[in-house]
Scaffold this active site. Structure first.
Site, PDB file in Angstrom:
ATOM      1  N   HIS A 262      -2.666   1.682  27.667  1.00 26.30           N
ATOM      2  CA  HIS A 262      -3.435   1.876  26.442  1.00 26.30           C
ATOM      3  C   HIS A 262      -4.578   0.860  26.323  1.00 26.30           C
ATOM      4  O   HIS A 262      -4.466  -0.132  25.615  1.00 26.30           O
ATOM      5  CB  HIS A 262      -2.477   1.774  25.240  1.00 26.30           C
ATOM      6  CG  HIS A 262      -3.130   1.851  23.904  1.00 26.30           C
ATOM      7  ND1 HIS A 262      -4.233   2.642  23.647  1.00 26.30           N
ATOM      8  CD2 HIS A 262      -2.843   1.208  22.731  1.00 26.30           C
ATOM      9  CE1 HIS A 262      -4.583   2.499  22.379  1.00 26.30           C
ATOM     10  NE2 HIS A 262      -3.760   1.624  21.811  1.00 26.30           N
TER      11      HIS A 262
ATOM     12  N   CYS B  34      -2.677   7.085  16.325  1.00 23.16           N
ATOM     13  CA  CYS B  34      -2.569   6.121  15.227  1.00 23.16           C
ATOM     14  C   CYS B  34      -3.456   4.931  15.549  1.00 23.16           C
ATOM     15  O   CYS B  34      -3.926   4.774  16.674  1.00 23.16           O
ATOM     16  CB  CYS B  34      -1.118   5.673  15.061  1.00 23.16           C
ATOM     17  SG  CYS B  34      -0.422   4.910  16.557  1.00 23.16           S
TER      18      CYS B  34
ATOM     19  N   CYS C 153      -7.402   1.734  17.731  1.00 24.49           N
ATOM     20  CA  CYS C 153      -6.962   2.645  18.782  1.00 24.49           C
ATOM     21  C   CYS C 153      -7.564   4.046  18.697  1.00 24.49           C
ATOM     22  O   CYS C 153      -7.343   4.867  19.595  1.00 24.49           O
ATOM     23  CB  CYS C 153      -5.439   2.737  18.783  1.00 24.49           C
ATOM     24  SG  CYS C 153      -4.641   1.124  18.865  1.00 24.49           S
TER      25      CYS C 153
END
Length: 430
Positions: free
Chosen positions: A385, A415, A91
């Protein structure tokens, strides 16, 4: 550092983010990457030959275009001499692609580059079992029909089942959602706090859209296959939802005692984002606008058996120290919202003296988070996301907010799977 090698972010752009299997489902990751990079070059009215490097990211692997960055260059008809490579860092992928281009400019290797990331949760490669794989190889090299059929004689129905990409951590066997659930329990993050945080994200993102804050940093995308409709905004927003609706959702990862639900988690998403970086002197010589600068950055990692998605709490103090600033100096704080539980756990760690002593070997906590500065325009729970695209989305969105405020400094964090984290201090001068 030689002033002529100062790097600036000239512009940022992204597609609208769409829930998996909806408006952008017909696009491949490559298609989304070409869309955003092509539009970015057109909007900036820049000769593609000015770009000397493209570093793009993709987390869900692509069998057709494993080096999506290079295929973006060639697919857009950019000069074939432009080198390009692809990064995968979960990510925080487009934090890394941005830093790679930044460092190339600072080292004097290039004067202009594109960084970003693209992801399609709708276009996931499906693998086959090992026995079927071996049978297919054997059949391919067989010379007769009988030999080809014989290659499959030991194949069972179970061997025919498709194998989607693994979503669990290879080291721990734990999914990110399970890690988020475990963090919620360990840190005492209540279901109500998670639901309230998720609702806040949707409300703030919806308000930002209403106020036109994203109009310059989000492009419109014609929706295939008919191309008669256009996606102009993220399609995941729930601006009118109330807490009662969140409370009705069942936990996903611990169905009996859990608190993490689909409502307080970021959804699987399709989308792409890109940033144009330049040597500052070159940008000024070309009359380019300057969106902002990266004052400092840091990447960190922790034991994934601990709190998997707490990486920002480890990366942030390093980035702040490198910038010569404190959390209180920040005008805006943008945290990636993988799950409400993980973002709230990170805030808790920021403010914890014991965490600072025991985990960071520091005498003082990172600092108290001012909620009036936090995710002022919403975050990943509301917008979505697309793994590799989120970092560049955060950077462009935060710089845009600072620009509207007439300048300032901001902290961006995220994160990532594997127990990793990124933090970046951004700066916009008036």
């Amino acid at each position: 550092m030689n002033k002529s090698r100062h790097a600036v972010i000239v512009a940022g752009l992204r597609t609208p983010f769409a829930k998996r299997r909806t408006a952008l489902k017909h696009f491949s990751p490559l298609g989304l990457g070409k869309l955003v990079c092509g539009e970015l070059l057109e909007r900036m009215d820049i000769d593609p030959r000015t770009v000397e490097q493209v570093v793009f990211g993709q987390v869900i692997p692509s069998l057709q275009a494993p080096n999506v960055a290079r295929e973006i260059v060639l697919g857009l008809g950019m000069p074939a001499e432009i080198p390009a490579y692809t990064v995968s860092k979960a990510c925080i992928t487009s934090y890394q692609t941005t830093v790679n281009v930044l460092e190339a400019i600072q080292e004097g290797a290039i004067e202009c580059g594109i960084a970003g990331g693209t992801e399609s949760a709708s276009d996931v490669p499906i693998a086959v079992s090992k026995p079927l794989q071996e049978a297919l190889h054997e059949a391919t090299s067989a010379k007769t029909l009988i030999q080809r059929l014989a290659a499959f004689k030991e194949i069972s129905l179970r061997d025919l089942r498709p194998r989607p990409p693994a979503i669990a951590e290879p080291t721990t066997g734990e999914t990110m959602g399970e890690a988020g659930e475990r963090m919620a329990k360990k840190n005492g993050i209540s279901r109500q706090a998670q639901d309230e945080f998720a609702r806040r994200s949707h409300q703030r993102a919806a308000q930002a859209w209403r106020e036109g804050k994203f109009s310059e940093e989000v492009m419109a995308v014609p929706i295939p296959p008919e191309f008669t409709a256009t996606l102009e905004e993220d399609n995941l927003l729930r601006p009118e939802s109330d807490l009662a609706a969140y409370a009705k959702l069942k936990p996903v990862f611990d169905r009996q005692y859990g608190t993490v639900t689909a409502g307080n988690s970021s959804p699987l998403t399709d989308g792409a984002s890109a940033l144009l970086l330049m040597n500052e002197a070159k940008a000024r010589a070309l009359g380019m606008p300057i969106l902002g600068k990266i004052r400092s950055y840091a990447f960190a990692a922790l034991d994934p058996f601990d709190q998997l998605l707490l990486g920002p709490a480890y990366a942030t103090p390093i980035a702040l120290e490198r910038a010569g600033m404190t959390l209180a100096d920040m005008d805006v704080i943008d945290m990636h919202e993988a799950f409400a539980a993980t973002t709230l756990s990170t805030i808790q760690a920021f403010e914890s003296a014991s965490f600072a002593r025991e985990k960071l070997n520091r005498s003082q906590p990172i600092g108290e988070v001012d909620w009036d500065k936090l995710n002022v325009n919403g975050g990943s729970i509301a917008m979505g996301h697309p793994f590799a695209a989120t970092g560049a989305r955060e950077i462009a969105q935060t710089l845009g907010e600072l620009k509207r405020r007439g300048g300032g400094v901001a902290l961006c964090t995220a994160c990532a799977a594997g127990g990793m984290g990124a933090a970046m201090v951004l700066e916009v001068t008036s």
